[in-house]
Each structure stands twice: as C-alpha cells, then as structure tokens.
Motif scaffolding. Structure first.
Motif, PDB file in Angstrom:
ATOM      1  N   GLN A  71       0.810  -1.203   0.000  1.00  0.00           N
ATOM      2  CA  GLN A  71       0.000   0.000   0.000  1.00  0.00           C
ATOM      3  C   GLN A  71       0.851   1.264   0.000  1.00  0.00           C
ATOM      4  O   GLN A  71       0.455   2.286  -0.546  1.00  0.00           O
ATOM      5  CB  GLN A  71      -0.939  -0.010   1.211  1.00  0.00           C
ATOM      6  CG  GLN A  71      -2.083  -1.008   1.089  1.00  0.00           C
ATOM      7  CD  GLN A  71      -3.109  -0.589   0.048  1.00  0.00           C
ATOM      8  OE1 GLN A  71      -2.875   0.294  -0.753  1.00  0.00           O
ATOM      9  NE2 GLN A  71      -4.244  -1.250   0.043  1.00  0.00           N
ATOM     10  N   SER A 119       3.500   4.780   9.824  1.00  0.00           N
ATOM     11  CA  SER A 119       2.643   4.355   8.710  1.00  0.00           C
ATOM     12  C   SER A 119       2.751   2.856   8.488  1.00  0.00           C
ATOM     13  O   SER A 119       1.738   2.164   8.300  1.00  0.00           O
ATOM     14  CB  SER A 119       3.042   5.091   7.422  1.00  0.00           C
ATOM     15  OG  SER A 119       2.866   6.474   7.550  1.00  0.00           O
ATOM     16  N   TYR A 120       3.975   2.346   8.509  1.00  0.00           N
ATOM     17  CA  TYR A 120       4.193   0.918   8.272  1.00  0.00           C
ATOM     18  C   TYR A 120       3.515   0.072   9.343  1.00  0.00           C
ATOM     19  O   TYR A 120       2.834  -0.913   9.040  1.00  0.00           O
ATOM     20  CB  TYR A 120       5.697   0.629   8.241  1.00  0.00           C
ATOM     21  CG  TYR A 120       6.021  -0.835   8.030  1.00  0.00           C
ATOM     22  CD1 TYR A 120       5.940  -1.406   6.764  1.00  0.00           C
ATOM     23  CD2 TYR A 120       6.392  -1.639   9.103  1.00  0.00           C
ATOM     24  CE1 TYR A 120       6.228  -2.757   6.581  1.00  0.00           C
ATOM     25  CE2 TYR A 120       6.682  -2.982   8.928  1.00  0.00           C
ATOM     26  CZ  TYR A 120       6.603  -3.526   7.660  1.00  0.00           C
ATOM     27  OH  TYR A 120       6.875  -4.865   7.473  1.00  0.00           O
ATOM     28  N   LEU A 123      -0.265   0.128   8.864  1.00  0.00           N
ATOM     29  CA  LEU A 123      -0.691  -0.676   7.709  1.00  0.00           C
ATOM     30  C   LEU A 123      -0.640  -2.166   8.033  1.00  0.00           C
ATOM     31  O   LEU A 123      -1.520  -2.927   7.618  1.00  0.00           O
ATOM     32  CB  LEU A 123       0.197  -0.365   6.503  1.00  0.00           C
ATOM     33  CG  LEU A 123      -0.006   1.013   5.861  1.00  0.00           C
ATOM     34  CD1 LEU A 123       1.064   1.276   4.808  1.00  0.00           C
ATOM     35  CD2 LEU A 123      -1.395   1.129   5.241  1.00  0.00           C
ATOM     36  N   THR A 126      -3.691  -2.895  10.298  1.00  0.00           N
ATOM     37  CA  THR A 126      -4.981  -2.858   9.590  1.00  0.00           C
ATOM     38  C   THR A 126      -5.094  -3.955   8.539  1.00  0.00           C
ATOM     39  O   THR A 126      -6.201  -4.276   8.105  1.00  0.00           O
ATOM     40  CB  THR A 126      -5.194  -1.488   8.926  1.00  0.00           C
ATOM     41  OG1 THR A 126      -4.055  -1.169   8.094  1.00  0.00           O
ATOM     42  CG2 THR A 126      -5.363  -0.400   9.971  1.00  0.00           C
ATOM     43  N   ASP A 127      -3.959  -4.518   8.117  1.00  0.00           N
ATOM     44  CA  ASP A 127      -4.006  -5.662   7.194  1.00  0.00           C
ATOM     45  C   ASP A 127      -4.811  -6.812   7.790  1.00  0.00           C
ATOM     46  O   ASP A 127      -5.502  -7.546   7.077  1.00  0.00           O
ATOM     47  CB  ASP A 127      -2.587  -6.155   6.876  1.00  0.00           C
ATOM     48  CG  ASP A 127      -1.996  -5.436   5.667  1.00  0.00           C
ATOM     49  OD1 ASP A 127      -2.759  -4.740   4.970  1.00  0.00           O
ATOM     50  OD2 ASP A 127      -0.782  -5.565   5.438  1.00  0.00           O
ATOM     51  N   ASN A 133      -3.377  -5.500   1.898  1.00  0.00           N
ATOM     52  CA  ASN A 133      -3.456  -4.479   0.853  1.00  0.00           C
ATOM     53  C   ASN A 133      -4.888  -4.188   0.417  1.00  0.00           C
ATOM     54  O   ASN A 133      -5.137  -3.803  -0.722  1.00  0.00           O
ATOM     55  CB  ASN A 133      -2.631  -4.895  -0.382  1.00  0.00           C
ATOM     56  CG  ASN A 133      -1.170  -5.078  -0.066  1.00  0.00           C
ATOM     57  OD1 ASN A 133      -0.658  -4.490   0.881  1.00  0.00           O
ATOM     58  ND2 ASN A 133      -0.492  -5.904  -0.840  1.00  0.00           N
ATOM     59  N   GLN A 135      -7.064  -2.131   2.380  1.00  0.00           N
ATOM     60  CA  GLN A 135      -7.587  -0.999   3.130  1.00  0.00           C
ATOM     61  C   GLN A 135      -8.260   0.001   2.189  1.00  0.00           C
ATOM     62  O   GLN A 135      -7.761   0.262   1.095  1.00  0.00           O
ATOM     63  CB  GLN A 135      -6.479  -0.285   3.906  1.00  0.00           C
ATOM     64  CG  GLN A 135      -5.824  -1.134   4.977  1.00  0.00           C
ATOM     65  CD  GLN A 135      -4.574  -1.839   4.493  1.00  0.00           C
ATOM     66  OE1 GLN A 135      -4.463  -2.159   3.316  1.00  0.00           O
ATOM     67  NE2 GLN A 135      -3.638  -2.086   5.384  1.00  0.00           N
ATOM     68  N   LEU A 140      -6.416   4.911   4.379  1.00  0.00           N
ATOM     69  CA  LEU A 140      -5.019   5.205   4.045  1.00  0.00           C
ATOM     70  C   LEU A 140      -4.696   6.671   4.320  1.00  0.00           C
ATOM     71  O   LEU A 140      -3.634   6.992   4.861  1.00  0.00           O
ATOM     72  CB  LEU A 140      -4.753   4.870   2.576  1.00  0.00           C
ATOM     73  CG  LEU A 140      -4.804   3.386   2.194  1.00  0.00           C
ATOM     74  CD1 LEU A 140      -4.566   3.229   0.696  1.00  0.00           C
ATOM     75  CD2 LEU A 140      -3.782   2.586   2.976  1.00  0.00           C
TER      76      LEU A 140
END
Length: 307
Positions: A71, A119-120, A123, A126-127, A133, A135, A140
């Motif tokens: 993402q 951010s990482y 992500l 939330t994965d 990928n 989201q 985002l």
C-alpha cells in the motif's frame, strides 16, 4: 534475450505410462521472461526421453514476474507527481545545503523516519482487519495524515536534543548506504542483508561522534542525492523501487537484467553525492572563514577602543 524467471504449465497424458519412471507421460509449456518481446513468440521444443516429457518453450514479456505492490508503494504511484516533486525539492536542499541547515535536516530526517515507521506499523495492523493491501482509500489517508502529525511532533522533540538528532541522521545515512550495497551486490540472504544494514548504521553512529562535520556533509549529500535521483526516476522510469529490487533478488533475478538504466541511476547517485559534498564543504568553509574574520575584526576594534 530471455532471462531467468517465467511460467510453466505441465500437462499429464491420461492413461499413459512412462517405462522409465512409471508415471504418466507429460507435456510442459514454458513461457520464458523476455521484457523486449511483447507478443508470445515460439522458441524451441525439447524432449526428455528418460522422463517421457516434451517441453514447448515460448518467450514473452508476459512471462516476466509481476511484482505485488504494498500500500505504501501503491500510494506513491497513485500520487507520483506530488511525491516526485517533494523528493526532488527536499533532495536538492539536503544534498547541496544539508550541513548549512543541519537543524532543519535533523527535523526533516526525524520527521520522515517516524512518519514512515508509524505508517508501516499502522498498515500492518490494519491488514489483519481488512485483508492484505485491501484498506479503503479513506483509511489510508487517515493513517498517513496521523503519521505525519505524530512524526512532526516527534521530530520537534528530537531537535531539542541535537546530539541524538545527529546520531539518528547518521543511522539513516548508514541504512541508506547499506541498502545501496545490498542492491549492487544482489544480497539474497535476509540475515546477511539486515546484518549489513545494522553494521552500516552502527558504524556511522560511532564515526559521527568524532567526525561530525565531514560525516554529516557526506551523509546529507548522499541522502539528498538518493532522494533527488529517486524523485526523477518516478517521472523518467527505468529504476525499480526498493520493494521491487528486494522481490526480484528473492526470485534470483538480477535487477539490472530487467531495468537497463539500473546502473546509470546508481552512478548518478554516487556522482551527485561527490559533487554536492564538495559544494557543501566549500560553502561551509567560506562561512567559517567569514566568522573567524568577523571575530578577529571585532577583537581588533575592541583593542583600539580600549587604547
């Protein structure tokens, strides 16, 4: 010319028996990777008598590996113009005036490091809820917006402790150097890869404690040059992202076999780093001479007034 990688489909011929193996006879269709061949072109056929197998070989661009984008990379590609212009602008400032504006550089590097790390992590978390990928776009933007705010706050706090900021800058420079070394040598082993990154980061942190000015100039020149060239590559193309390079190497495919401008971009980073470091050394040297000259003139004037 076809390169390593590709796609193979094997068909078994029902009710047939190979005397050599006792298995069913087989036919394999192989599509070899050739980035310059846009159509599927027949190459040759091969017979493996002992295995009772025939192989038909074709070559095409369609046989080249398709890399899955995360993402972060997808976001960068969807906003290529904005990301590219920011990287070119910041890269130029960092490469040619990094040490002159060291406090700003410490803030910028800290801001980027913490924003990307946050951010990482977000992500990855939330994965699990949305699937890898998957989201939605609004999430985002919330993740990246929150990461920018948190990164800005963390960077502001780090500028209050200059030595820690210089250490973080040195570590980032070491990691960037380690990534470049791994790309140039196509390191495939994860342990060796992270060992090189860790060694470079620790080494630069130690060296900056007694070589602050020359090492800070070298690091800012290198980081800025890399950002500038990376920003240009988003518009010009022909240079894979770090994610793509890592994926290619995992598949035992050398990046320069798929991207003909790979070495040219790396050479541009190194040459620009050298030129910008020389420029920085020149302007900081002149600044020091002017400062010393002003101090000398002030001392002389003070002495005359006393008389």
């Amino acid at each position: 010319m076809p390169t390593e990688g590709g796609l193979s489909l094997t068909y078994s011929i029902k009710d047939s028996v190979c005397k050599g193996t006792g298995d069913e006879k087989k036919m394999t269709v192989t599509l070899m990777c050739d980035p310059n061949e846009h159509e599927m072109k027949y190459m040759d056929q091969r017979f493996y008598k002992s295995e009772c197998k025939m192989e038909l070989r074709y070559k095409s661009k369609g046989g080249c590996p398709v890399l899955t984008q995360g993402q972060v990379e997808k976001f960068m590609n969807d906003n290529k113009f904005l990301v590219g212009m920011i990287m070119i602008g910041l890269g130029a400032v960092l490469a040619f005036t990094g040490y002159y504006f060291l406090d700003f550089v410490i803030f910028a590097v800290s801001f980027a490091s913490f924003s990307l790390a946050i951010s990482y992590i977000a992500l990855v978390l939330t994965d699990k809820g949305y699937g890898e990928n998957q989201q939605p776009d609004w999430l985002l933007w919330v993740i990246f917006g929150g990461a920018l705010l948190a990164g800005g706050l963390a960077a502001w706090m780090i500028t209050k402790c200059r030595k820690f900021g210089i250490g973080l800058l040195a570590a980032c420079g070491g990691i960037a150097l380690g990534i470049l070394i791994c790309q140039m040598t196509a390191i495939n082993n994860s342990i060796i890869y992270y060992a090189i990154l860790g060694a470079c980061a620790i080494g630069t942190c130690i060296m900056v404690s007694f070589l602050e000015k020359p090492l800070c100039i070298a690091i800012t020149s290198f980081l800025g040059s890399y950002m500038l060239v990376r920003g240009v590559s988003l518009f010009a193309g022909g240079y894979p992202s770090e994610f793509q390079v890592a994926e290619l190497i995992k598949q035992h495919i050398m990046p320069w076999t798929q991207y003909k401008w790979f070495w040219a971009y790396l050479a541009a980073v190194l040459i620009l780093s050298l030129l910008s470091a020389c420029f920085q050394n020149q302007i900081t040297g002149k600044g020091s001479q002017r400062s010393n000259s002003n101090q000398t003139d002030g001392s002389a004037t003070h002495g005359v007034n006393e008389r």
